[in-house]
Scaffold this motif. Structure first.
Motif, PDB file in Angstrom:
ATOM      1  N   ILE A 150       0.877  -1.168   0.000  1.00  0.00           N
ATOM      2  CA  ILE A 150       0.000   0.000   0.000  1.00  0.00           C
ATOM      3  C   ILE A 150       0.914   1.217   0.000  1.00  0.00           C
ATOM      4  CG2 ILE A 150      -1.700   1.337   1.287  1.00  0.00           C
ATOM      5  CD1 ILE A 150      -2.837  -1.246   2.375  1.00  0.00           C
ATOM      6  N   THR A 151       1.019   1.861  -1.152  1.00  0.00           N
ATOM      7  CA  THR A 151       1.846   3.064  -1.267  1.00  0.00           C
ATOM      8  C   THR A 151       0.968   4.288  -1.045  1.00  0.00           C
ATOM      9  OG1 THR A 151       3.349   1.982  -2.817  1.00  0.00           O
ATOM     10  CG2 THR A 151       3.378   4.390  -2.772  1.00  0.00           C
ATOM     11  N   LEU A 152       1.438   5.198  -0.207  1.00  0.00           N
ATOM     12  CA  LEU A 152       0.630   6.353   0.173  1.00  0.00           C
ATOM     13  C   LEU A 152       0.760   7.489  -0.828  1.00  0.00           C
ATOM     14  CD1 LEU A 152       1.128   6.405   4.034  1.00  0.00           C
ATOM     15  CD2 LEU A 152      -0.290   4.911   2.609  1.00  0.00           C
ATOM     16  N   ASP A 153      -0.195   8.391  -0.784  1.00  0.00           N
ATOM     17  CA  ASP A 153      -0.209   9.547  -1.685  1.00  0.00           C
ATOM     18  C   ASP A 153       0.757  10.621  -1.223  1.00  0.00           C
ATOM     19  OD1 ASP A 153      -1.995  11.932  -0.252  1.00  0.00           O
ATOM     20  OD2 ASP A 153      -2.389   9.907   0.495  1.00  0.00           O
ATOM     21  N   SER A 154       1.083  11.529  -2.129  1.00  0.00           N
ATOM     22  CA  SER A 154       2.088  12.548  -1.842  1.00  0.00           C
ATOM     23  C   SER A 154       1.629  13.561  -0.800  1.00  0.00           C
ATOM     24  CB  SER A 154       2.489  13.269  -3.137  1.00  0.00           C
ATOM     25  OG  SER A 154       1.355  13.786  -3.800  1.00  0.00           O
ATOM     26  N   PHE A 155       0.326  13.861  -0.707  1.00  0.00           N
ATOM     27  CA  PHE A 155      -0.147  14.777   0.331  1.00  0.00           C
ATOM     28  C   PHE A 155       0.041  14.166   1.718  1.00  0.00           C
ATOM     29  CE2 PHE A 155      -3.234  16.590  -2.977  1.00  0.00           C
ATOM     30  CZ  PHE A 155      -2.446  17.706  -3.212  1.00  0.00           C
ATOM     31  N   THR A 156      -0.294  12.898   1.863  1.00  0.00           N
ATOM     32  CA  THR A 156      -0.127  12.236   3.159  1.00  0.00           C
ATOM     33  C   THR A 156       1.340  12.204   3.557  1.00  0.00           C
ATOM     34  OG1 THR A 156      -2.103  10.886   2.827  1.00  0.00           O
ATOM     35  CG2 THR A 156      -0.501  10.076   4.413  1.00  0.00           C
ATOM     36  N   ARG A 157       2.212  12.003   2.596  1.00  0.00           N
ATOM     37  CA  ARG A 157       3.643  11.923   2.890  1.00  0.00           C
ATOM     38  C   ARG A 157       4.158  13.193   3.552  1.00  0.00           C
ATOM     39  NH1 ARG A 157       5.885   9.306  -2.815  1.00  0.00           N
ATOM     40  NH2 ARG A 157       4.293   7.680  -2.956  1.00  0.00           N
ATOM     41  N   VAL A 158       3.636  14.343   3.132  1.00  0.00           N
ATOM     42  CA  VAL A 158       4.131  15.613   3.675  1.00  0.00           C
ATOM     43  C   VAL A 158       3.195  16.204   4.712  1.00  0.00           C
ATOM     44  CG1 VAL A 158       5.492  16.120   1.627  1.00  0.00           C
ATOM     45  CG2 VAL A 158       3.125  16.928   1.753  1.00  0.00           C
ATOM     46  N   GLY A 159       2.164  15.460   5.099  1.00  0.00           N
ATOM     47  CA  GLY A 159       1.275  15.907   6.167  1.00  0.00           C
ATOM     48  C   GLY A 159       0.240  16.925   5.764  1.00  0.00           C
ATOM     49  N   GLU A 160      -0.063  17.039   4.472  1.00  0.00           N
ATOM     50  CA  GLU A 160      -1.077  17.995   4.008  1.00  0.00           C
ATOM     51  C   GLU A 160      -2.453  17.320   4.011  1.00  0.00           C
ATOM     52  OE1 GLU A 160      -0.038  19.826   0.333  1.00  0.00           O
ATOM     53  OE2 GLU A 160       1.897  20.557   1.069  1.00  0.00           O
ATOM     54  N   HIS A 161      -2.966  17.093   5.205  1.00  0.00           N
ATOM     55  CA  HIS A 161      -4.192  16.314   5.328  1.00  0.00           C
ATOM     56  C   HIS A 161      -5.431  17.104   4.912  1.00  0.00           C
ATOM     57  CE1 HIS A 161      -2.060  12.953   7.061  1.00  0.00           C
ATOM     58  NE2 HIS A 161      -1.401  13.818   7.816  1.00  0.00           N
ATOM     59  N   ASP A 162      -5.393  18.429   4.983  1.00  0.00           N
ATOM     60  CA  ASP A 162      -6.513  19.220   4.465  1.00  0.00           C
ATOM     61  C   ASP A 162      -6.669  18.983   2.959  1.00  0.00           C
ATOM     62  OD1 ASP A 162      -7.062  20.241   6.948  1.00  0.00           O
ATOM     63  OD2 ASP A 162      -6.013  22.142   6.617  1.00  0.00           O
ATOM     64  N   SER A 163      -5.550  18.912   2.253  1.00  0.00           N
ATOM     65  CA  SER A 163      -5.603  18.658   0.808  1.00  0.00           C
ATOM     66  C   SER A 163      -6.148  17.269   0.520  1.00  0.00           C
ATOM     67  CB  SER A 163      -4.200  18.815   0.201  1.00  0.00           C
ATOM     68  OG  SER A 163      -3.726  20.142   0.362  1.00  0.00           O
ATOM     69  N   VAL A 164      -5.773  16.304   1.355  1.00  0.00           N
ATOM     70  CA  VAL A 164      -6.303  14.946   1.183  1.00  0.00           C
ATOM     71  C   VAL A 164      -7.810  14.944   1.358  1.00  0.00           C
ATOM     72  CG1 VAL A 164      -6.337  12.613   2.122  1.00  0.00           C
ATOM     73  CG2 VAL A 164      -4.159  13.835   1.930  1.00  0.00           C
ATOM     74  N   ARG A 165      -8.276  15.561   2.443  1.00  0.00           N
ATOM     75  CA  ARG A 165      -9.718  15.541   2.722  1.00  0.00           C
ATOM     76  C   ARG A 165     -10.501  16.282   1.649  1.00  0.00           C
ATOM     77  NH1 ARG A 165      -7.541  15.573   8.066  1.00  0.00           N
ATOM     78  NH2 ARG A 165      -7.376  17.854   8.099  1.00  0.00           N
ATOM     79  N   THR A 166      -9.949  17.377   1.128  1.00  0.00           N
ATOM     80  CA  THR A 166     -10.612  18.097   0.043  1.00  0.00           C
ATOM     81  C   THR A 166     -10.749  17.212  -1.189  1.00  0.00           C
ATOM     82  OG1 THR A 166      -9.819  20.245   0.830  1.00  0.00           O
ATOM     83  CG2 THR A 166     -10.460  20.092  -1.495  1.00  0.00           C
ATOM     84  N   ALA A 167      -9.659  16.509  -1.529  1.00  0.00           N
ATOM     85  CA  ALA A 167      -9.695  15.626  -2.696  1.00  0.00           C
ATOM     86  C   ALA A 167     -10.704  14.503  -2.509  1.00  0.00           C
ATOM     87  CB  ALA A 167      -8.297  15.050  -2.944  1.00  0.00           C
ATOM     88  N   LEU A 168     -10.735  13.916  -1.317  1.00  0.00           N
ATOM     89  CA  LEU A 168     -11.681  12.829  -1.072  1.00  0.00           C
ATOM     90  C   LEU A 168     -13.123  13.329  -1.132  1.00  0.00           C
ATOM     91  CD1 LEU A 168      -9.890  10.919   1.849  1.00  0.00           C
ATOM     92  CD2 LEU A 168      -9.995  10.275  -0.568  1.00  0.00           C
ATOM     93  N   THR A 169     -13.357  14.519  -0.584  1.00  0.00           N
ATOM     94  CA  THR A 169     -14.709  15.078  -0.613  1.00  0.00           C
ATOM     95  C   THR A 169     -15.178  15.330  -2.038  1.00  0.00           C
ATOM     96  OG1 THR A 169     -14.390  16.123   1.550  1.00  0.00           O
ATOM     97  CG2 THR A 169     -16.137  17.015   0.145  1.00  0.00           C
ATOM     98  N   LYS A 170     -14.265  15.788  -2.898  1.00  0.00           N
ATOM     99  CA  LYS A 170     -14.611  16.099  -4.285  1.00  0.00           C
ATOM    100  C   LYS A 170     -14.517  14.891  -5.206  1.00  0.00           C
ATOM    101  CE  LYS A 170     -13.297  20.987  -4.044  1.00  0.00           C
ATOM    102  NZ  LYS A 170     -12.440  22.055  -4.619  1.00  0.00           N
TER     103      LYS A 170
END
Length: 425
Positions: free
Chosen positions: A50-70
């Motif tokens: 399970i390879t993680l996404d680049s936002f998670t790697r750098v701790g940008e969890h707001d960007s992750v949640r925005t992407a998941l919501t959209k």
């Protein structure tokens, strides 16, 4: 739920099999599960990823949640921001003693990632305080060391629950396309010692395939010898990464490079191989392309293992001696390896060529010589006096640097095109 990653690899090695593993990660849980199931369904010894996404790697969890919501797709699986129950459903009935799953990420501050994978009942991952800091971030080395100390201890605590967590050092890939092998070997050993001192007694030491198969075989032998020396009472194995630089653009060139990596794994004593696919130079590979790469690599390894011809002896050009000198110099800096690693970077005893991290000394340089071997052109403050002298005191020009970076791509693509041109119509 999940067996010991190290024991799975050791069992395969006893059976004479190379464990092959994709670099697979999808943000959609259903697709991630499909990828794991497809990997498990192959008729080769494979581990899941399970390879993680680049936002998670750098701790940008707001960007992750925005992407998941959209409903936007990420370039990996956001394990921190998917609910634990979702990740457990991804893994349910998939991973176990006969198919372990490893989380691969790239974070210099992985505490939240480690907490999430532990909550999902996983206990194998990779990284390191140097290897996941200098090439990929601007995080101060001292901060990365502290974060990885906390993370290693979080994993080590799983032993109280009857688990045996596993950590793989990424040290063998430090911008590996232009980092001479002795430094890669040394960082892999140092990070493995770091993990061991913080309670993780099952580790793997990585090395990335580079520009010359003979030099790589020597480096793998050095890595195994130093692991024997510096990791007593530790379950360890060596993992090889298929070339991490510019990949061939032709399908035939890509397959040939992957097959060379598989053969190198067998000759060099690596127990596990991280594969790449024919799509690497163009886009994120599909599940089917990942599975094809696993099959190509496993079959090439089997052919190599059963080949009747003897191999040329591995030339000793001093890689083991250089790597040992670096490891010993860093370990001698301070009884506390955390402090020693931070100080080693500050003093230039660990200095990665062409790495722009503000803590990196930046006084070393390397190039690919006429024979295809990676050689130092400047050794900076590395403790290599009398062991490795600079081969060329001329500056590495931009053109020479670009040619070195594309050396492997050109070598395999040119060979593929020559083969096609020479084939009968």
């Amino acid at each position: 739920m999940n067996g010991s990653f190290g024991e799975f690899v050791a069992h395969a090695a006893r059976d004479g099999a190379l464990v092959v593993q994709p670099r697979m990660g999808m943000s959609d849980p259903a697709r991630m599960r499909a990828g794991l199931l497809a990997t498990r369904a192959t008729d080769v010894r494979a581990a899941g990823t399970i390879t993680l996404d680049s936002f998670t790697r750098v701790g940008e969890h707001d960007s992750v949640r925005t992407a998941l919501t959209k409903g936007k797709q990420l370039n990996g699986y956001p394990i921190v921001d998917h609910p634990v129950a979702v990740t457990r459903k991804v893994l349910a009935g998939v991973c176990g003693p006969d198919f372990p799953v490893q989380v691969r990420h790239g974070s210099p501050r992985p505490q939240r990632i480690i907490a999430a994978l532990v909550a999902a009942r996983l206990h194998a991952t990779e990284g390191g305080p140097i290897s996941y800091c200098l090439p990929y971030s601007r995080v101060p080395v001292a901060e990365s060391v502290r974060a990885w100390t906390e993370s290693a201890r979080m994993l080590a605590a799983l032993r109280e629950q009857g688990q045996r967590p596993h950590l793989e050092t990424f040290g063998g890939c430090m911008m590996a396309q232009l980092c001479p092998p002795a430094l890669l070997v040394a960082i892999s050993v140092l990070e493995a010692v770091f993990f061991r001192r913080h309670g993780v007694d099952s580790v793997s030491l990585s090395y990335a395939q580079q520009t010359h198969p003979g030099q790589d075989a020597e480096a793998l032998g050095a890595l195994r010898a130093l692991a024997e020396e510096f990791l007593p009472n530790t379950d360890w194995h060596v993992v090889l990464y298929t070339y991490m630089g510019a990949f061939p653009r032709t399908p035939a060139g890509s397959v040939a490079l992957l097959e060379e990596a598989a053969r190198l794994s067998v000759r060099g004593g690596a127990s596990r191989l991280i594969v790449k696919t024919v799509a690497e130079a163009h886009r994120i590979p599909t599940i089917a392309e990942n599975v094809d790469a696993l099959l190509v690599a496993s079959r090439a390894a089997d052919r190599e293992r059963h080949a009747p011809t003897a191999h040329e002896p591995v030339e000793d050009t001093g890689i083991a001696g250089q790597a040992r000198a670096i490891v010993e110099a860093v370990l001698d800096l301070d009884p506390d390896l955390d402090a020693g690693l931070t100080r080693a970077v500050r003093l230039g005893l660990l200095d990665i060529p062409y790495c722009l991290h503000p803590d990196n000394a930046g006084r070393t340089r390397a190039t690919v010589d006429g024979a295809g071997r990676l050689q130092w052109t400047r050794t900076g403050a590395l403790p290599l006096r009398g062991l490795a002298e600079s081969t060329n005191h001329e500056p590495v020009t931009a053109d020479r640097l670009l040619r070195s970076l594309s050396y492997v791509e050109r070598r395999f693509d040119d060979a593929a095109l020559e083969h096609t041109a020479g084939a009968p119509a």
